[in-house]
Design a protein around this motif. Structure first.
Motif, PDB file in Angstrom:
ATOM      1  N   ARG A   1      34.673  46.511  41.315  1.00 15.01           N
ATOM      2  CA  ARG A   1      34.740  45.085  40.971  1.00 15.01           C
ATOM      3  C   ARG A   1      34.911  44.241  42.237  1.00 15.01           C
ATOM      4  NH1 ARG A   1      35.646  43.010  35.987  1.00 15.01           N
ATOM      5  NH2 ARG A   1      36.543  44.996  35.277  1.00 15.01           N
ATOM      6  N   VAL A   2      35.763  44.702  43.134  1.00 20.13           N
ATOM      7  CA  VAL A   2      35.921  44.001  44.411  1.00 20.13           C
ATOM      8  C   VAL A   2      34.598  43.999  45.168  1.00 20.13           C
ATOM      9  CG1 VAL A   2      37.056  44.081  46.668  1.00 20.13           C
ATOM     10  CG2 VAL A   2      38.388  44.468  44.592  1.00 20.13           C
ATOM     11  N   PHE A   3      33.907  45.122  45.131  1.00 20.50           N
ATOM     12  CA  PHE A   3      32.603  45.180  45.799  1.00 20.50           C
ATOM     13  C   PHE A   3      31.646  44.147  45.224  1.00 20.50           C
ATOM     14  CE2 PHE A   3      28.200  46.607  45.557  1.00 20.50           C
ATOM     15  CZ  PHE A   3      27.883  46.624  46.904  1.00 20.50           C
ATOM     16  N   THR A   4      31.574  44.043  43.898  1.00 21.64           N
ATOM     17  CA  THR A   4      30.636  43.080  43.303  1.00 21.64           C
ATOM     18  C   THR A   4      31.006  41.644  43.669  1.00 21.64           C
ATOM     19  OG1 THR A   4      31.917  43.113  41.225  1.00 21.64           O
ATOM     20  CG2 THR A   4      30.002  44.562  41.368  1.00 21.64           C
ATOM     21  N   ALA A   5      32.297  41.359  43.776  1.00 18.95           N
ATOM     22  CA  ALA A   5      32.717  40.011  44.172  1.00 18.95           C
ATOM     23  C   ALA A   5      32.214  39.680  45.569  1.00 18.95           C
ATOM     24  CB  ALA A   5      34.240  39.897  44.119  1.00 18.95           C
ATOM     25  N   LEU A   6      32.176  40.681  46.438  1.00 20.43           N
ATOM     26  CA  LEU A   6      31.751  40.472  47.824  1.00 20.43           C
ATOM     27  C   LEU A   6      30.236  40.562  47.991  1.00 20.43           C
ATOM     28  CD1 LEU A   6      34.460  42.661  49.618  1.00 20.43           C
ATOM     29  CD2 LEU A   6      34.460  40.169  49.358  1.00 20.43           C
ATOM     30  N   ALA A   7      29.572  41.283  47.098  1.00 14.35           N
ATOM     31  CA  ALA A   7      28.147  41.579  47.279  1.00 14.35           C
ATOM     32  C   ALA A   7      27.221  40.521  46.693  1.00 14.35           C
ATOM     33  CB  ALA A   7      27.820  42.935  46.663  1.00 14.35           C
ATOM     34  N   GLY A   8      27.760  39.546  45.972  1.00 10.38           N
ATOM     35  CA  GLY A   8      26.878  38.499  45.467  1.00 10.38           C
ATOM     36  C   GLY A   8      27.123  38.057  44.041  1.00 10.38           C
ATOM     37  N   TRP A   9      27.915  38.790  43.290  1.00 11.13           N
ATOM     38  CA  TRP A   9      28.218  38.379  41.924  1.00 11.13           C
ATOM     39  C   TRP A   9      29.296  37.291  41.889  1.00 11.13           C
ATOM     40  CZ3 TRP A   9      26.457  43.263  42.960  1.00 11.13           C
ATOM     41  CH2 TRP A   9      25.459  43.786  42.135  1.00 11.13           C
ATOM     42  N   GLY A  10      30.076  37.212  42.933  1.00  9.95           N
ATOM     43  CA  GLY A  10      31.043  36.129  43.066  1.00  9.95           C
ATOM     44  C   GLY A  10      32.367  36.361  42.368  1.00  9.95           C
ATOM     45  N   LYS A  11      33.225  35.358  42.426  1.00 10.54           N
ATOM     46  CA  LYS A  11      34.579  35.450  41.875  1.00 10.54           C
ATOM     47  C   LYS A  11      34.598  35.518  40.352  1.00 10.54           C
ATOM     48  CE  LYS A  11      36.679  32.990  45.756  1.00 10.54           C
ATOM     49  NZ  LYS A  11      37.465  31.801  46.173  1.00 10.54           N
TER      50      LYS A  11
ATOM     51  N   PHE B   1      36.161  38.342  38.328  1.00 11.35           N
ATOM     52  CA  PHE B   1      37.591  38.354  38.018  1.00 11.35           C
ATOM     53  C   PHE B   1      37.939  37.355  36.913  1.00 11.35           C
ATOM     54  CE2 PHE B   1      37.461  39.889  42.428  1.00 11.35           C
ATOM     55  CZ  PHE B   1      38.176  41.063  42.277  1.00 11.35           C
ATOM     56  N   ARG B   2      37.195  36.276  36.811  1.00  7.90           N
ATOM     57  CA  ARG B   2      37.500  35.251  35.803  1.00  7.90           C
ATOM     58  C   ARG B   2      36.914  35.568  34.436  1.00  7.90           C
ATOM     59  NH1 ARG B   2      36.306  31.509  40.243  1.00  7.90           N
ATOM     60  NH2 ARG B   2      34.187  31.351  39.434  1.00  7.90           N
ATOM     61  N   PHE B   3      35.848  36.351  34.397  1.00  5.08           N
ATOM     62  CA  PHE B   3      35.136  36.587  33.145  1.00  5.08           C
ATOM     63  C   PHE B   3      36.039  37.264  32.110  1.00  5.08           C
ATOM     64  CE2 PHE B   3      32.380  38.799  30.199  1.00  5.08           C
ATOM     65  CZ  PHE B   3      31.414  37.855  29.934  1.00  5.08           C
ATOM     66  N   GLY B   4      35.812  36.896  30.841  1.00  5.37           N
ATOM     67  CA  GLY B   4      36.558  37.513  29.748  1.00  5.37           C
ATOM     68  C   GLY B   4      38.024  37.124  29.724  1.00  5.37           C
ATOM     69  N   GLY B   5      38.345  35.913  30.184  1.00  8.89           N
ATOM     70  CA  GLY B   5      39.737  35.482  30.205  1.00  8.89           C
ATOM     71  C   GLY B   5      40.554  36.279  31.219  1.00  8.89           C
ATOM     72  N   TYR B   6      39.962  36.455  32.418  1.00  2.92           N
ATOM     73  CA  TYR B   6      40.598  37.252  33.485  1.00  2.92           C
ATOM     74  C   TYR B   6      40.885  38.681  32.999  1.00  2.92           C
ATOM     75  CZ  TYR B   6      41.106  32.875  36.008  1.00  2.92           C
ATOM     76  OH  TYR B   6      40.843  31.686  36.659  1.00  2.92           O
ATOM     77  N   TRP B   7      39.841  39.277  32.468  1.00  6.98           N
ATOM     78  CA  TRP B   7      39.920  40.635  31.933  1.00  6.98           C
ATOM     79  C   TRP B   7      40.307  41.669  32.989  1.00  6.98           C
ATOM     80  CZ3 TRP B   7      39.791  44.130  28.082  1.00  6.98           C
ATOM     81  CH2 TRP B   7      39.319  45.406  28.366  1.00  6.98           C
ATOM     82  N   TRP B   8      39.986  41.422  34.252  1.00  6.92           N
ATOM     83  CA  TRP B   8      40.036  42.434  35.301  1.00  6.92           C
ATOM     84  C   TRP B   8      41.356  43.191  35.366  1.00  6.92           C
ATOM     85  CZ3 TRP B   8      43.636  42.580  39.137  1.00  6.92           C
ATOM     86  CH2 TRP B   8      44.406  41.428  39.338  1.00  6.92           C
ATOM     87  N   TRP B   9      42.464  42.531  35.054  1.00  5.02           N
ATOM     88  CA  TRP B   9      43.767  43.185  35.238  1.00  5.02           C
ATOM     89  C   TRP B   9      44.058  44.237  34.163  1.00  5.02           C
ATOM     90  CZ3 TRP B   9      47.725  43.131  31.662  1.00  5.02           C
ATOM     91  CH2 TRP B   9      47.607  42.193  30.621  1.00  5.02           C
ATOM     92  N   ILE B  10      43.401  44.119  33.011  1.00  9.19           N
ATOM     93  CA  ILE B  10      43.680  45.061  31.918  1.00  9.19           C
ATOM     94  C   ILE B  10      43.243  46.482  32.263  1.00  9.19           C
ATOM     95  CG2 ILE B  10      43.114  45.649  29.522  1.00  9.19           C
ATOM     96  CD1 ILE B  10      43.213  42.662  28.891  1.00  9.19           C
ATOM     97  N   PRO B  11      42.020  46.715  32.770  1.00  9.46           N
ATOM     98  CA  PRO B  11      41.672  48.085  33.148  1.00  9.46           C
ATOM     99  C   PRO B  11      42.363  48.581  34.421  1.00  9.46           C
ATOM    100  CG  PRO B  11      39.850  46.591  33.611  1.00  9.46           C
ATOM    101  CD  PRO B  11      40.861  45.811  32.840  1.00  9.46           C
TER     102      PRO B  11
END
Length: 308
Positions: A221-231, A234-244
């Motif tokens: 996920r960090v890679f995708t944020a840096l590679a062009g998908w953007g921030k 982390f925001r998508f799905g109501g800041y879903w990123w922390w759950i997994p």
């Protein structure tokens, strides 16, 4: 002459500290897992399911985990998952001071694995999205690398999903590697662990794609944020990123506790000493064994690696 050269190379390059060896083993294990697993996701997505489907993804992650444990198991125990490493810490099978080292290695391995998958499928990614890297929609590609919730999924249900799925993973790993239980034959534990992933993917993947591994999800996920998908990753799905990231850690602890209290604590003391004689005084082992006429001293073995 060739032997002398190889010996000199080994003497100069071979690591001496165990923690450094274990770091590299966990790094390479996660790298292998992500290349196989995310590679399968990329093939399915970018071919629009012509060259792959959900079953090939399940097989990709299962084979990836099997090979990852084979690669790293003899050195680090083959945890390749922070949730499994945490479970081993709680079970006193991994020193607490090694835990952050394992987690860092796992995160970096997943990150670098994502780089390789991105490079391998770069042209296909650009063609698939018309030059755009998107998170949602018919041409979305962010889910190749990290998990995202289905539309029906709430945060609470998603958290529970990850606790249950990771708990099942940890519980089954402990069963497969338990020398006091049936276990799996030596050398076959990685295959058995891969089958656990196949089972979880086939039965618990609907809600969010069974990430069940904080490093495998967060590193890419960090890679995708840096590679062009953007921030937005982390925001998508109501800041879903922390759950997994958080829920699998809880699930790993729950799975370990469940197996320990329902199975592990109830093995006979003598059987436990046969499997782990180094944990009790040698004299005590000899006395206990002498009281058993059928005891075969050749059954005294060391316990299997903690996380394999």
């Amino acid at each position: 002459m060739e032997g002398k050269v190889m010996r000199k190379i080994w003497e100069r390059c071979a690591l001496r500290r165990d923690i450094a060896k274990e770091f590299l083993a966990e790094f390479l294990g996660l790298f292998v897992l992500v290349v196989f697993g995310c590679g399968a996701m990329a093939q399915m997505t970018l071919a629009r399911r012509i060259a792959g489907d959900l079953m090939t993804v399940h097989v990709g992650f299962s084979v990836g985990l099997t090979m990852a444990v084979y690669v790293s198991g003899g050195v680090s125990g083959g945890h390749v998952n922070p949730a499994v490493s945490l479970a081993m810490v709680l079970l006193d099978r991994l020193p607490l001071k090694k835990f952050p080292v394992y987690v860092l290695a796992q995160f970096l391995g997943a990150f670098v694995g994502s780089c390789v998958v991105f490079a391998l499928y770069h042209d296909a990614l650009m063609s698939h999205g018309g030059g755009q890297l998107t998170i949602w929609g018919v041409n979305a590609t962010a889910h190749i690398f990290a998990s995202y919730p289905a539309r029906h999924l709430s945060a609470g249900n998603g958290f529970l999903d990850q606790v249950v799925a990771t708990g099942m993973l940890t519980l089954c790993i402990l069963a497969v590697t338990d020398g006091d239980n049936m276990g799996a034959p030596r050398g076959m534990q990685p295959v058995s662990i891969g089958l656990i992933i196949l089972g979880i993917g086939s039965t618990m993947g609907l809600n969010c794609g069974y990430p069940i591994n904080p490093a495998r999800d967060f590193g890419p996920r960090v890679f995708t944020a840096l590679a062009g998908w953007g921030k937005g990753v982390f925001r998508f799905g109501g800041y879903w990123w922390w759950i997994p990231v958080v829920a699998p850690m809880v699930g790993g602890a729950v799975g370990a506790a469940t197996y320990l209290f329902l199975i592990g604590l109830h093995h006979s003391e003598l059987h436990r000493r046969r499997v782990a004689p180094h944990r009790v005084a040698p004299q005590q082992v000899r006395e206990d064994l002498s009281n058993q006429k059928s005891t075969d001293m050749s059954r005294l073995t060391l316990p299997c690696c903690a996380g394999v």
